[in-house]
Design a protein around this motif. Structure first.
Motif, PDB file in Angstrom:
ATOM      1  N   GLY A  97       0.862  -1.176   0.000  1.00 56.82           N
ATOM      2  CA  GLY A  97       0.000   0.000   0.000  1.00 56.82           C
ATOM      3  C   GLY A  97       0.897   1.223   0.000  1.00 56.82           C
ATOM      4  N   SER A  98       1.673   1.336   1.083  1.00 54.91           N
ATOM      5  CA  SER A  98       2.594   2.474   1.233  1.00 54.91           C
ATOM      6  C   SER A  98       3.827   1.992   1.988  1.00 54.91           C
ATOM      7  CB  SER A  98       1.869   3.579   2.007  1.00 54.91           C
ATOM      8  OG  SER A  98       2.781   4.359   2.729  1.00 54.91           O
ATOM      9  N   THR A  99       5.014   2.251   1.438  1.00 50.63           N
ATOM     10  CA  THR A  99       6.245   1.841   2.149  1.00 50.63           C
ATOM     11  C   THR A  99       6.324   2.591   3.486  1.00 50.63           C
ATOM     12  OG1 THR A  99       7.526   3.562   1.021  1.00 50.63           O
ATOM     13  CG2 THR A  99       7.599   1.348   0.061  1.00 50.63           C
ATOM     14  N   ILE A 118      11.602  -0.621   0.337  1.00 48.75           N
ATOM     15  CA  ILE A 118      11.552  -0.070  -1.023  1.00 48.75           C
ATOM     16  C   ILE A 118      10.476  -0.763  -1.847  1.00 48.75           C
ATOM     17  CG2 ILE A 118      12.883   0.284  -3.168  1.00 48.75           C
ATOM     18  CD1 ILE A 118      15.383   0.330  -1.722  1.00 48.75           C
ATOM     19  N   SER A 119       9.911  -0.023  -2.774  1.00 45.93           N
ATOM     20  CA  SER A 119       9.048  -0.632  -3.774  1.00 45.93           C
ATOM     21  C   SER A 119       9.154   0.174  -5.069  1.00 45.93           C
ATOM     22  CB  SER A 119       7.604  -0.673  -3.281  1.00 45.93           C
ATOM     23  OG  SER A 119       6.838  -1.454  -4.170  1.00 45.93           O
ATOM     24  N   THR A 120       8.762  -0.449  -6.182  1.00 46.53           N
ATOM     25  CA  THR A 120       8.759   0.328  -7.428  1.00 46.53           C
ATOM     26  C   THR A 120       7.326   0.659  -7.827  1.00 46.53           C
ATOM     27  OG1 THR A 120       8.826  -1.691  -8.693  1.00 46.53           O
ATOM     28  CG2 THR A 120      10.938  -0.605  -8.323  1.00 46.53           C
ATOM     29  N   MET A 121       6.381   0.351  -6.955  1.00 42.46           N
ATOM     30  CA  MET A 121       5.015   0.885  -7.122  1.00 42.46           C
ATOM     31  C   MET A 121       4.272   0.796  -5.787  1.00 42.46           C
ATOM     32  SD  MET A 121       2.875  -1.988  -9.203  1.00 42.46           S
ATOM     33  CE  MET A 121       1.367  -1.083  -8.937  1.00 42.46           C
ATOM     34  N   GLN A 122       3.339   1.682  -5.586  1.00 43.43           N
ATOM     35  CA  GLN A 122       2.543   1.657  -4.352  1.00 43.43           C
ATOM     36  C   GLN A 122       1.065   1.769  -4.728  1.00 43.43           C
ATOM     37  OE1 GLN A 122       4.867   3.894  -0.883  1.00 43.43           O
ATOM     38  NE2 GLN A 122       4.441   5.278  -2.554  1.00 43.43           N
ATOM     39  N   GLU A 123       0.242   1.084  -3.922  1.00 41.98           N
ATOM     40  CA  GLU A 123      -1.202   1.136  -4.213  1.00 41.98           C
ATOM     41  C   GLU A 123      -1.854   2.361  -3.577  1.00 41.98           C
ATOM     42  OE1 GLU A 123      -1.884  -2.693  -2.673  1.00 41.98           O
ATOM     43  OE2 GLU A 123      -1.294  -3.666  -4.559  1.00 41.98           O
ATOM     44  N   THR A 124      -1.349   2.725  -2.394  1.00 45.58           N
ATOM     45  CA  THR A 124      -1.960   3.866  -1.688  1.00 45.58           C
ATOM     46  C   THR A 124      -0.859   4.794  -1.168  1.00 45.58           C
ATOM     47  OG1 THR A 124      -2.042   2.455   0.280  1.00 45.58           O
ATOM     48  CG2 THR A 124      -4.093   2.688  -0.976  1.00 45.58           C
ATOM     49  N   GLY A 125       0.032   5.224  -2.070  1.00 41.79           N
ATOM     50  CA  GLY A 125       1.117   6.132  -1.677  1.00 41.79           C
ATOM     51  C   GLY A 125       0.537   7.412  -1.096  1.00 41.79           C
ATOM     52  N   ARG A 126       1.209   7.942  -0.065  1.00 37.34           N
ATOM     53  CA  ARG A 126       0.692   9.111   0.645  1.00 37.34           C
ATOM     54  C   ARG A 126       1.744  10.209   0.664  1.00 37.34           C
ATOM     55  NH1 ARG A 126       0.089  10.549   5.697  1.00 37.34           N
ATOM     56  NH2 ARG A 126       1.488   8.938   6.464  1.00 37.34           N
TER      57      ARG A 126
END
Ligand code: BTN
Length: 332
Positions: A97-99, A118-126
């Motif tokens: 969702g969010s790192t 770390i991620s290279t995409m987030q579903e619910t970045g804030r």
């Protein structure tokens, strides 16, 4: 989910020092001070991260040269200079969702200083002020847990130090110099490349932890950028016309952030503030300040020793610790 650890980092560094050369398991065991069986396990785990290590029975191991196609936490870790203790524990999350939320959970459970998610995409970045952070595939989204030994009154300086660190890391990896917009946006010709969200848990006299979340538009082509963002956002791929190595960038960010936070801990706040001010494009500009007090217009003139923005109004000076700033266009 993929994770780095001390053993894998050490082993990979040894193999990277002699690419394409066979190193005996006896030698590796001696250097890493772990059993040959533990070496085999670590090699298997490195392979699952996409790192090409050849094992020759009775002889040893060899790191095959050539680009590692996947984004590997151990490779990020092994690329961080030896003097930096951060980035030993790096977790790469395929879906999250969010790192930031993920990292805060671990920070509350006492994970060590310098743990990275770390991620290279987030579903619910804030983003700051609880806004959504657009996090499509190809971006670099990372949250770093730190336990800085500084007074809570200097908390704002962590934001400034993080912006400087990210700017330095981008300079090292792309040779591009980005402007800083107070407190911690990175801009390219007025468009936003990256944002930073620093959140802390503290008592009146002590910071328990700070989680520094960075969202960087890296390998995002123009076609993936929604039209409403195109007028104000940019990616490294759009600027450079090519993709950027996420591993090198992530390693450099962790190292630069460690360096800046260490300087902050050594109490040289004045140097940090001056360095920040010299790259801060908010200064000497007419700005619109959006804060809890409403919307005000003034001239941004300085950064205080605590990292606040100093704004001049016709009849007074005011300092802001937290606010959204809109730059008025420069008139020449
Ligand atoms: C901003 O509003 O400018 C700050 C954006 C910060 C986004 C980063 S991406 C990694 C981390 N995870 C989040 O959900 N937010 C931060």
């Amino acid at each position: 989910m993929l994770k780095s650890n001390f053993t894998k980092k050490h082993l990979l560094k040894l193999l990277m020092e002699n690419p394409d050369e066979l190193i005996s398991s006896k030698e590796l065991a001696l250097q890493t001070r772990i059993s040959r069986q533990a070496i085999w396990k670590a090699v298997e785990s490195l392979r699952s991260e996409g790192i090409n290590i050849e094992a020759i029975p009775q002889k040893g191991y060899r790191l095959c040269s050539g680009k590692v196609e996947s984004f590997s936490p151990s490779l990020i870790s092994a690329n961080i200079p030896e003097i930096c203790p951060w980035g030993v524990d790096i977790t790469l999350l395929n879906t999250v969702g969010s790192t930031q939320a993920y990292a805060k959970d671990f920070a509350r459970k006492d994970c060590p200083d310098g743990t990275v998610f770390i991620s290279t995409m987030q579903e619910t970045g804030r983003g700051r002020r609880d806004r959504k952070w657009f996090s499509p595939p190809g971006g670099l989204y990372m949250s770093i847990v730190t336990r800085p030994r500084i007074a809570p009154s200097s908390l704002q300086l962590i934001s400034l130090a993080s912006a400087l660190a990210l700017r330095q890391a981008l300079l090292e990896t792309t040779s591009l110099s980005f402007d800083l917009k107070w407190p911690n946006d990175l801009l390219w010709k007025g468009k936003k490349l990256a944002g930073i969200l620093s959140e802390a848990s503290m008592e009146p006299d002590r910071i328990h932890f700070a989680v520094i979340g960075m969202g960087i538009n890296v390998n995002i082509p123009e076609s993936s950028m929604p039209s409403h963002l195109l007028s104000r956002s940019v990616s490294l791929q759009m600027i450079l016309g090519r993709e950027v190595d996420l591993t090198l960038l992530a390693s450099q960010i962790i190292y630069s952030l460690f360096t800046e936070i260490s300087l902050l801990e050594s109490d040289d706040h004045e140097q940090l503030v001056r360095k920040y001010a010299s790259c801060c494009t908010t200064l000497d500009r007419e700005v619109e300040i959006h804060s809890d007090e409403g919307i005000e217009k003034g001239l941004a003139i300085d950064i205080s020793s605590r990292g606040e923005l100093v704004v001049k109004f016709p009849d007074m000076l005011k300092t802001y610790a937290a606010a959204d700033v809109i730059h008025a266009p420069l008139c020449y």
